[in-house]
Write a protein that holds these residues in place. Structure first.
Motif, short mmCIF file in Angstrom:
data_model
loop_
_atom_site.label_atom_id
_atom_site.label_comp_id
_atom_site.label_asym_id
_atom_site.label_seq_id
_atom_site.Cartn_x
_atom_site.Cartn_y
_atom_site.Cartn_z
N ILE A 174 12.93 -79.23 3.40
CA ILE A 174 13.28 -77.81 3.43
C ILE A 174 14.50 -77.63 4.31
CG2 ILE A 174 12.48 -75.50 4.10
CD1 ILE A 174 9.60 -76.59 3.61
N PRO A 175 15.58 -77.04 3.79
CA PRO A 175 16.79 -76.85 4.59
C PRO A 175 16.52 -76.05 5.86
CG PRO A 175 17.24 -76.41 2.27
CD PRO A 175 15.76 -76.57 2.40
N ALA A 176 17.26 -76.37 6.91
CA ALA A 176 17.00 -75.79 8.23
C ALA A 176 17.10 -74.27 8.25
CB ALA A 176 17.99 -76.40 9.24
N LYS A 177 18.00 -73.70 7.49
CA LYS A 177 18.23 -72.25 7.55
C LYS A 177 17.56 -71.48 6.42
CE LYS A 177 22.57 -72.53 10.12
NZ LYS A 177 24.00 -72.12 10.18
N ALA A 178 16.82 -72.17 5.57
CA ALA A 178 16.17 -71.50 4.44
C ALA A 178 14.94 -70.71 4.91
CB ALA A 178 15.74 -72.53 3.39
N ILE A 179 14.71 -69.57 4.27
CA ILE A 179 13.48 -68.82 4.51
C ILE A 179 12.31 -69.62 3.94
CG2 ILE A 179 12.17 -66.78 3.78
CD1 ILE A 179 14.08 -66.01 5.86
N LEU A 180 11.26 -69.76 4.73
CA LEU A 180 10.08 -70.51 4.28
C LEU A 180 8.85 -69.60 4.26
CD1 LEU A 180 8.52 -73.05 3.48
CD2 LEU A 180 8.33 -73.62 5.91
N ILE A 181 8.23 -69.53 3.09
CA ILE A 181 6.97 -68.79 2.91
C ILE A 181 5.86 -69.81 2.71
CG2 ILE A 181 5.74 -67.09 1.50
CD1 ILE A 181 8.58 -66.21 0.50
N VAL A 182 4.76 -69.65 3.45
CA VAL A 182 3.63 -70.56 3.36
C VAL A 182 2.41 -69.81 2.84
CG1 VAL A 182 2.05 -72.04 4.68
CG2 VAL A 182 4.50 -72.03 5.22
N ILE A 183 1.74 -70.39 1.86
CA ILE A 183 0.54 -69.78 1.27
C ILE A 183 -0.67 -70.58 1.72
CG2 ILE A 183 -0.49 -68.85 -0.84
CD1 ILE A 183 2.51 -68.08 -0.38
N GLY A 208 16.40 -67.20 -2.65
CA GLY A 208 16.72 -68.33 -1.80
C GLY A 208 15.57 -68.87 -0.98
N ALA A 209 14.38 -68.28 -1.09
CA ALA A 209 13.24 -68.72 -0.28
C ALA A 209 12.67 -70.04 -0.79
CB ALA A 209 12.15 -67.66 -0.28
N TYR A 210 12.14 -70.82 0.13
CA TYR A 210 11.33 -71.98 -0.20
C TYR A 210 9.86 -71.58 0.00
CZ TYR A 210 15.10 -75.37 -0.62
OH TYR A 210 16.21 -76.08 -1.05
N VAL A 211 9.00 -72.16 -0.82
CA VAL A 211 7.58 -71.83 -0.77
C VAL A 211 6.76 -73.11 -0.67
CG1 VAL A 211 5.63 -70.77 -1.99
CG2 VAL A 211 7.90 -69.72 -2.13
#
Length: 350
Positions: A174-183, A208-211
């Motif tokens: 996961i890129p350092a500056k990417a928004i990360l959503i965790v389920i 642009g979010a990572y999940v």
């Protein structure tokens, strides 16, 4: 050496806090009591001697079935009583659940003190009854004491694992500056949340979010979305690293998960498990909503459009997310595991 029996079984909400306390008791001879084929067999069996008894809750309208459950309970009480005697147990610690009834009664009959930890905001009927047979009931929420006015209580918070207190490395791409959503659906997953999230996730990814989606083991649709920004896992061992990195969590409202969200300062959209005893997850969540650290929706009322929009609004509003993270940080109860370890040491049988 102090001989301690820990009774914690079933879900992560029972097992993980007990493990956190156990790690703070290196001077104890620890034995563990659980139920067959549950989470503790994977997490505990290689660390402490593990014994199991087949207890379950009275959650059926069948008179015959309830009689069978009662017989199992009584049989378990006497089996545990012999275990306490054989292992010369000095004190019992339990985090609630079905196992707590049998072990508390067996210890009480044997004259062995019991410390019960109630992590939920609203104590269940089992806790309200068993507290009368315990030396002390430790609480995850300070306000829970008002529901147990006739027994000895102490507010210590909910213990979480040691790794949550130190910076952890996330081994996901996961890129350092990417928004990360965790389920997070809890230790057993939540298929209803999984289905809803899968309807929304592509809209979040477009922004642009990572999940990272922890689906649990019982989701037949777990691998139906294929995208480099979407990572589907049945389980992830390093939850501390994952939540430390996350910008937003979508989660059930188990007390253990909420304590972990608080220590990692992770804003959350909470979807309480609708069939939890006495709807306790809703009241857990309400405490965090009232503190402006989280949103909360009833599962049956939450739609794809609402969840999609709320997440998009939050990941586009860094100020709002930072405010929620700050309010989360104010809900931290530090050193709960150490305080419970000290409580156990101070309450040995005379």
């Amino acid at each position: 050496m102090i001989r301690l029996l820990i009774a914690a079984s079933g879900t992560g909400g029972h097992v993980f806090p007990a493990l956190a306390v156990a790690k703070r008791l290196p001077y104890c001879d620890i034995h563990w009591l659980g139920t067959p084929n549950r989470l503790e067999q994977r997490l505990v069996d290689d660390i402490y001697p593990l014994y199991t008894v087949p207890v379950e809750g009275f959650q059926t309208s069948s008179i015959i079935k309830n009689i069978q459950i009662l017989f199992k309970l009584l049989k378990s009480v006497f089996w545990i009583k012999e275990l306490l005697k054989k292992k010369k147990i000095d004190i019992v610690f339990t985090t609630g659940g079905y196992i707590s009834g049998a072990v508390t009664l067996a210890a009480y009959i044997s004259g062995i003190p019991v410390i019960l930890h109630e992590s939920n905001y609203i104590p269940g009927k089992t806790t309200r009854l068993l507290s009368y047979f315990c030396k002390m009931t430790a609480l995850g929420f300070k306000e829970t004491a008002k529901y147990l006015p006739w027994v000895s209580t102490i507010w210590l918070g909910t213990p979480i694992r040691e790794q949550f207190y130190t910076s952890q490395n996330l081994d996901l791409n996961i890129p350092a500056k990417a928004i990360l959503i965790v389920i997070i659906g809890g230790s057993q997953g939540a298929v209803s949340i999984n289905d809803l999230v899968r309807e929304c996730v592509l809209d979040w990814i477009k922004l642009g979010a990572y999940v990272v989606h922890l689906t649990g083991n019982n989701d037949s649709k777990a691998n139906t979305i294929n995208h480099p920004q979407y990572i589907s896992l049945t389980f992830y061992d390093n939850m501390a690293a994952l939540l430390q990195r996350a910008d937003l969590a979508i989660s059930r409202a188990g007390s253990g998960t909420l304590a972990e969200l608080a220590i990692t300062k992770t804003p959350a959209i909470l979807i309480p498990y609708p069939f939890a005893a006495e709807n306790h997850q809703f009241y857990n969540a309400k405490f965090f909503v009232d503190a402006q650290a989280a949103y909360c929706y009833q599962q049956k009322k939450l739609t794809k459009d609402t969840l999609t929009k709320d997440v998009l609004d939050l990941i586009e509003d860094s100020t709002k997310l930072k405010k929620m993270a700050y309010e989360m940080s104010k809900l931290i109860t530090k050193d709960s595991a150490q305080k419970l370890a000290e409580l156990l040491g101070n309450n040995l049988k005379s």
